[in-house]
Design an enzyme around this catalytic site. Structure first.
Site, PDB file in Angstrom:
ATOM      1  N   ASP A   1      -0.066   3.690  -6.696  1.00 41.49           N
ATOM      2  CA  ASP A   1       0.753   2.845  -6.056  1.00 41.49           C
ATOM      3  C   ASP A   1       2.255   3.543  -5.856  1.00 41.49           C
ATOM      4  OD1 ASP A   1       1.859   0.450  -4.383  1.00 41.49           O
ATOM      5  OD2 ASP A   1       2.853   0.116  -6.370  1.00 41.49           O
TER       6      ASP A   1
ATOM      7  N   ASP B   1       5.795   1.767  -4.428  1.00 42.98           N
ATOM      8  CA  ASP B   1       6.749   0.789  -4.942  1.00 42.98           C
ATOM      9  C   ASP B   1       6.521   0.130  -6.028  1.00 42.98           C
ATOM     10  OD1 ASP B   1       8.449   1.054  -2.389  1.00 42.98           O
ATOM     11  OD2 ASP B   1       6.927   0.310  -1.540  1.00 42.98           O
TER      12      ASP B   1
END
Length: 213
Positions: free
Chosen positions: A9, A11
């Protein structure tokens, strides 16, 4: 090497961008005459695509209202917001080290591809990744489509890969496709929320990741 592919991922996992996301969403709400969500509410939806996140934050919306929020959010996040979004300490060295060791690396993010391309350019890390998926290229997390697309592109099976993320959406996505997952505890969701999805590990610092892959 326990895995051949490490999928990240973005953020809250590699980049400390939560404050910028929160303030951009609040500014977009003001622009569009919507109730301004609390920071906690915005943190909870980070990882979802924006069209999935808007109903959670603002209730039922018309298509026009959703489109207006989307354009306002992107304008603030990409152009107007000056809140710093640094990489987490050591993230660049971890990614470079994994790449040099021979791992294949990928990103599966709730950001739109335009936003992902921007941060990859700004960070200088784009050349390290073998596959990229933004939220507008697949269905929103926790649907596992973006992981399936990455695996198909790189001709790999779920058991050859591990997903690394800070939200329950990341881990649920990996769980749905039978992929191992590692939760990072310094992002938007806590240990209890991550633990529901039975990660193989939870780490408090991205610099500890190489011990688990």
């Amino acid at each position: 090497m326990k895995y051949e592919l490490v999928i990240f991922d973005w953020d809250g996992t590699l980049m400390d961008s939560v404050a910028r996301i929160v303030s951009s969403m609040q500014a977009a709400a003001l622009d569009c005459n919507q109730p301004v969500p609390t920071p906690e509410a915005v943190r909870h939806i980070i990882g979802l695509s924006l069209y999935k996140a808007f109903p959670v934050l603002f209730g039922e919306l018309t298509v026009a209202e959703s489109d207006a929020l989307l354009h306002a959010y992107r304008r603030h996040y990409l152009e107007l917001n000056t809140t710093p979004s640094p990489l987490f300490a050591g993230a660049d060295k971890v990614l470079t080290g994994l790449h040099q060791t021979g791992y294949r690396l990928a990103v599966a993010t709730g950001k739109a591809r335009e936003g992902l391309d921007l941060v990859l350019k700004d960070s200088g890390l784009g050349h390290l990744f073998h596959a990229l998926r933004g939220a507008d290229q697949a269905r929103s997390k926790p649907d596992p489509l973006m992981l399936a697309q990455i695996l198909d592109e790189l001709r790999m099976a779920p058991e050859q890969a591990v997903m690394v993320g800070d939200s329950s959406y990341d881990l649920a996505m990996a769980e749905a496709i039978g992929m191992d997952r590692i939760g990072v505890t310094y992002g938007v969701h806590n240990r209890d929320q991550l633990g529901v999805h039975k990660p193989v590990a939870m780490i408090d610092d991205i610099r500890h990741l190489p011990e688990w892959v």
